[in-house]
Design a protein around this motif. Sequence first.
Motif, PDB file in Angstrom:
ATOM      1  N   PHE A 111       0.814  -1.220   0.000  1.00  0.00           N
ATOM      2  CA  PHE A 111       0.000   0.000   0.000  1.00  0.00           C
ATOM      3  C   PHE A 111       0.849   1.273   0.000  1.00  0.00           C
ATOM      4  CE2 PHE A 111      -2.356  -3.414   2.113  1.00  0.00           C
ATOM      5  CZ  PHE A 111      -3.492  -3.452   1.309  1.00  0.00           C
ATOM      6  N   LEU A 112       2.165   1.115  -0.149  1.00  0.00           N
ATOM      7  CA  LEU A 112       3.048   2.278  -0.166  1.00  0.00           C
ATOM      8  C   LEU A 112       2.809   3.146  -1.401  1.00  0.00           C
ATOM      9  CD1 LEU A 112       5.530   3.899   0.851  1.00  0.00           C
ATOM     10  CD2 LEU A 112       6.965   2.296  -0.460  1.00  0.00           C
ATOM     11  N   VAL A 113       2.667   2.511  -2.565  1.00  0.00           N
ATOM     12  CA  VAL A 113       2.541   3.278  -3.813  1.00  0.00           C
ATOM     13  C   VAL A 113       1.250   4.095  -3.866  1.00  0.00           C
ATOM     14  CG1 VAL A 113       2.443   3.123  -6.322  1.00  0.00           C
ATOM     15  CG2 VAL A 113       4.042   1.687  -5.052  1.00  0.00           C
ATOM     16  N   PRO A 114       0.065   3.514  -3.564  1.00  0.00           N
ATOM     17  CA  PRO A 114      -1.142   4.365  -3.526  1.00  0.00           C
ATOM     18  C   PRO A 114      -1.028   5.498  -2.511  1.00  0.00           C
ATOM     19  CG  PRO A 114      -1.756   2.047  -3.614  1.00  0.00           C
ATOM     20  CD  PRO A 114      -0.275   2.087  -3.380  1.00  0.00           C
ATOM     21  N   ILE A 125      -4.200  10.119 -11.070  1.00  0.00           N
ATOM     22  CA  ILE A 125      -2.970   9.420 -10.687  1.00  0.00           C
ATOM     23  C   ILE A 125      -3.255   8.440  -9.558  1.00  0.00           C
ATOM     24  CG2 ILE A 125      -0.679   9.723  -9.667  1.00  0.00           C
ATOM     25  CD1 ILE A 125      -0.369  12.280 -11.202  1.00  0.00           C
ATOM     26  N   TYR A 126      -4.104   8.852  -8.617  1.00  0.00           N
ATOM     27  CA  TYR A 126      -4.458   7.966  -7.499  1.00  0.00           C
ATOM     28  C   TYR A 126      -5.221   6.739  -7.994  1.00  0.00           C
ATOM     29  CZ  TYR A 126      -6.598   6.285  -3.190  1.00  0.00           C
ATOM     30  OH  TYR A 126      -7.007   5.497  -2.157  1.00  0.00           O
ATOM     31  N   PHE A 127      -6.176   6.930  -8.910  1.00  0.00           N
ATOM     32  CA  PHE A 127      -6.927   5.802  -9.463  1.00  0.00           C
ATOM     33  C   PHE A 127      -5.982   4.837 -10.190  1.00  0.00           C
ATOM     34  CE2 PHE A 127     -10.937   8.618  -9.887  1.00  0.00           C
ATOM     35  CZ  PHE A 127     -11.196   8.436  -8.537  1.00  0.00           C
ATOM     36  N   TYR A 128      -5.059   5.401 -10.974  1.00  0.00           N
ATOM     37  CA  TYR A 128      -4.114   4.556 -11.716  1.00  0.00           C
ATOM     38  C   TYR A 128      -3.240   3.740 -10.763  1.00  0.00           C
ATOM     39  CZ  TYR A 128       0.163   3.272 -14.158  1.00  0.00           C
ATOM     40  OH  TYR A 128       1.247   2.583 -14.639  1.00  0.00           O
ATOM     41  N   SER A 129      -2.675   4.400  -9.760  1.00  0.00           N
ATOM     42  CA  SER A 129      -1.764   3.705  -8.853  1.00  0.00           C
ATOM     43  C   SER A 129      -2.483   2.622  -8.053  1.00  0.00           C
ATOM     44  CB  SER A 129      -1.104   4.711  -7.896  1.00  0.00           C
ATOM     45  OG  SER A 129      -2.077   5.298  -7.045  1.00  0.00           O
ATOM     46  N   THR A 130      -3.736   2.880  -7.654  1.00  0.00           N
ATOM     47  CA  THR A 130      -4.494   1.882  -6.892  1.00  0.00           C
ATOM     48  C   THR A 130      -4.848   0.678  -7.759  1.00  0.00           C
ATOM     49  OG1 THR A 130      -5.451   3.636  -5.513  1.00  0.00           O
ATOM     50  CG2 THR A 130      -6.530   1.500  -5.471  1.00  0.00           C
ATOM     51  N   TYR A 134      -3.270  -3.105  -7.240  1.00  0.00           N
ATOM     52  CA  TYR A 134      -4.089  -4.295  -6.954  1.00  0.00           C
ATOM     53  C   TYR A 134      -3.848  -5.388  -7.992  1.00  0.00           C
ATOM     54  CZ  TYR A 134      -8.035  -7.280  -5.900  1.00  0.00           C
ATOM     55  OH  TYR A 134      -8.815  -8.375  -5.578  1.00  0.00           O
ATOM     56  N   ALA A 135      -3.712  -4.990  -9.257  1.00  0.00           N
ATOM     57  CA  ALA A 135      -3.469  -5.992 -10.305  1.00  0.00           C
ATOM     58  C   ALA A 135      -2.145  -6.722 -10.069  1.00  0.00           C
ATOM     59  CB  ALA A 135      -3.467  -5.315 -11.675  1.00  0.00           C
ATOM     60  N   LEU A 136      -1.102  -5.963  -9.739  1.00  0.00           N
ATOM     61  CA  LEU A 136       0.202  -6.585  -9.487  1.00  0.00           C
ATOM     62  C   LEU A 136       0.181  -7.400  -8.201  1.00  0.00           C
ATOM     63  CD1 LEU A 136       2.567  -3.643 -10.515  1.00  0.00           C
ATOM     64  CD2 LEU A 136       1.982  -5.683 -11.829  1.00  0.00           C
TER      65      LEU A 136
END
Length: 285
Positions: A111-114, A125-130, A134-136
């Motif tokens: 959860f560091l990246v979001p 950017i927040y939607f993309y990172s979340t 989750y996919a990774l």
Amino acid sequence: MPNTIRESNSVNDFIVKNRIRVNGYLNNALLFFIITGPAIALGIKTDFFPDIKYSTCFIISTGVAALAIIHRILLIKLPKSIVTSVFALTALDAIIVYMSYSHVSILLTWFLVPLLSLLFVDKMIYFYSTALNYALMFAATYFTAPYHAALNSKYENSLDFFLDRIGGFTIETLIMFAAGYTIAKLVKDYFGTLFMQYETIKSHEEDMGEKLELLNSMVEIYDNVNLINFIDNTEMPRPAGRLLDLHQHKNRSRQALAQKAHIGRLYRRGLRLVPRAIHYGRLHP
């Protein structure tokens, strides 16, 4: 961030300048991640990571260094581009995925990246990172499930471990996403309100300045023009009372303008102090 606020004229201008600043911080974070390899190697030496190879440590450090250099180049060439921000967040996710695949236990670090993406104050950017995170997380958990299931007799097969682990991750992701979205929305609305108030005060100051300039011109004309009596073509004395009233009105206008300017300075000072107060509150809850 206080400097970014003072140098911005609108919310969109603030987001762009803040993006440049945060990209610089993320590049430093990537450089800091280089020590992850030596840190894991120390854990291997002390039998803390018995199933990890030294070659993994080398790949992590060199990979992070390469990603940091690429991001630095993007930061120089495209400092305002959203691509630079997305690359930094994707690079951090790639590092976490490789560490997880190499059997380094990754739980909260997912959860560091979001969390870091919230610094951009940009919902997209927040939607993309979340979503990417989750996919990774889903893929890394699936591919490492056989390894972890073999170490725990609680699970009969890898699918049981995968469903148990990804179920917990999914619930945590939903909670973190909702909390992060609320924070991002509140912060953006807050800065939007601040800049709207700043524009209102700035517009009022300009209006008062124009009125004062007009008043000064009227006073100068009145002071420099002689009154003529056209009946006998003689100069007439100026009415002292009217001149005094005009000067008093001019002084009152100057005082009002000075007061508005003082309020504007206090407001701009507040813009500088609010982020400091927020930062102080984080350090001293």
